[in-house]
Write a protein that holds these residues in place. Structure first.
Motif, PDB file in Angstrom:
ATOM      1  N   ARG A   4       0.854  -1.200   0.000  1.00  0.00           N
ATOM      2  CA  ARG A   4       0.000   0.000   0.000  1.00  0.00           C
ATOM      3  C   ARG A   4       0.883   1.241   0.000  1.00  0.00           C
ATOM      4  O   ARG A   4       1.866   1.310   0.714  1.00  0.00           O
ATOM      5  CB  ARG A   4      -0.919   0.008   1.213  1.00  0.00           C
ATOM      6  N   LYS A   5       0.507   2.236  -0.785  1.00  0.00           N
ATOM      7  CA  LYS A   5       1.358   3.415  -0.960  1.00  0.00           C
ATOM      8  C   LYS A   5       1.461   4.283   0.294  1.00  0.00           C
ATOM      9  O   LYS A   5       2.440   4.971   0.492  1.00  0.00           O
ATOM     10  CB  LYS A   5       0.884   4.254  -2.136  1.00  0.00           C
ATOM     11  N   GLU A   6       0.454   4.247   1.169  1.00  0.00           N
ATOM     12  CA  GLU A   6       0.492   5.101   2.359  1.00  0.00           C
ATOM     13  C   GLU A   6       1.195   4.452   3.541  1.00  0.00           C
ATOM     14  O   GLU A   6       1.455   5.102   4.537  1.00  0.00           O
ATOM     15  CB  GLU A   6      -0.916   5.540   2.753  1.00  0.00           C
ATOM     16  N   ARG A   8       4.473   2.863   5.214  1.00  0.00           N
ATOM     17  CA  ARG A   8       5.925   2.861   5.070  1.00  0.00           C
ATOM     18  C   ARG A   8       6.522   1.508   5.418  1.00  0.00           C
ATOM     19  O   ARG A   8       7.386   0.997   4.729  1.00  0.00           O
ATOM     20  CB  ARG A   8       6.537   3.947   5.952  1.00  0.00           C
ATOM     21  N   VAL A  25       2.782   4.789   9.030  1.00  0.00           N
ATOM     22  CA  VAL A  25       2.184   5.523   7.918  1.00  0.00           C
ATOM     23  C   VAL A  25       3.140   6.624   7.490  1.00  0.00           C
ATOM     24  O   VAL A  25       3.806   7.239   8.328  1.00  0.00           O
ATOM     25  CB  VAL A  25       0.826   6.124   8.352  1.00  0.00           C
ATOM     26  N   LYS A  26       3.210   6.869   6.194  1.00  0.00           N
ATOM     27  CA  LYS A  26       4.048   7.957   5.694  1.00  0.00           C
ATOM     28  C   LYS A  26       3.552   9.280   6.258  1.00  0.00           C
ATOM     29  O   LYS A  26       2.374   9.453   6.572  1.00  0.00           O
ATOM     30  CB  LYS A  26       4.014   7.984   4.169  1.00  0.00           C
ATOM     31  N   ASP A  29       0.428  11.143   4.931  1.00  0.00           N
ATOM     32  CA  ASP A  29      -0.811  10.375   4.998  1.00  0.00           C
ATOM     33  C   ASP A  29      -1.360  10.275   6.421  1.00  0.00           C
ATOM     34  O   ASP A  29      -2.370   9.626   6.648  1.00  0.00           O
ATOM     35  CB  ASP A  29      -0.593   8.970   4.425  1.00  0.00           C
ATOM     36  N   ARG A  30      -0.705  10.912   7.375  1.00  0.00           N
ATOM     37  CA  ARG A  30      -1.156  10.860   8.766  1.00  0.00           C
ATOM     38  C   ARG A  30      -2.516  11.538   8.969  1.00  0.00           C
ATOM     39  O   ARG A  30      -3.206  11.271   9.939  1.00  0.00           O
ATOM     40  CB  ARG A  30      -0.133  11.501   9.691  1.00  0.00           C
ATOM     41  N   ARG A  32      -5.077  10.979   7.299  1.00  0.00           N
ATOM     42  CA  ARG A  32      -6.108   9.981   6.997  1.00  0.00           C
ATOM     43  C   ARG A  32      -5.931   8.705   7.826  1.00  0.00           C
ATOM     44  O   ARG A  32      -6.315   7.617   7.403  1.00  0.00           O
ATOM     45  CB  ARG A  32      -6.049   9.604   5.514  1.00  0.00           C
ATOM     46  N   ILE A  36      -7.272   4.863   6.915  1.00  0.00           N
ATOM     47  CA  ILE A  36      -6.275   3.849   6.572  1.00  0.00           C
ATOM     48  C   ILE A  36      -6.426   2.644   7.482  1.00  0.00           C
ATOM     49  O   ILE A  36      -6.426   1.492   7.018  1.00  0.00           O
ATOM     50  CB  ILE A  36      -4.848   4.433   6.650  1.00  0.00           C
TER      51      ILE A  36
END
Length: 73
Positions: A4-6, A8, A25-26, A29-30, A32, A36
Motif C-alpha cells: 500500500r502506498k500510504e 511505510r 504511515v508515511k 498520509d497521517r 487519513r 487507513i
C-alpha cells in the motif's frame, strides 16, 4: 500491507486464531489515519476470516512487535 502506498513499513505476528499487525504511515498520509486503519482492518478480515485481528499504527507497538517477531524466528 507493505504494498500500500500510504504504509511505510509493517510487521505482523500471528497465532492460531489471532493476528497482530503494526504499521507505520508515511508522514503526509497521517491526516487519513482513521480511514487507513479501517481499510487495512477490513482487508485483513477478508483474508483471514477466522482470526481475531488487531491493527495498530502506534510506534511503540510497532517496535515491540518487530522485537517479538525477531525472537520468534
Amino acid at each position: 500491507m507493505k504494498a500500500r502506498k500510504e504504509i511505510r513499513d509493517a510487521v505482523a505476528v500471528n497465532t492460531k486464531n489471532k493476528l497482530l499487525l503494526a504499521y507505520q504511515v508515511k508522514q503526509m498520509d497521517r491526516f487519513r489515519m482513521r480511514q487507513i486503519e479501517k481499510d487495512v482492518k477490513q482487508q485483513l478480515e477478508l483474508l483471514f476470516p477466522d482470526h481475531d485481528i488487531i491493527v495498530s499504527s502506534d510506534l511503540k507497538l510497532f517496535w515491540k512487535t518487530d522485537e517479538l517477531r525477531g525472537k520468534m524466528q
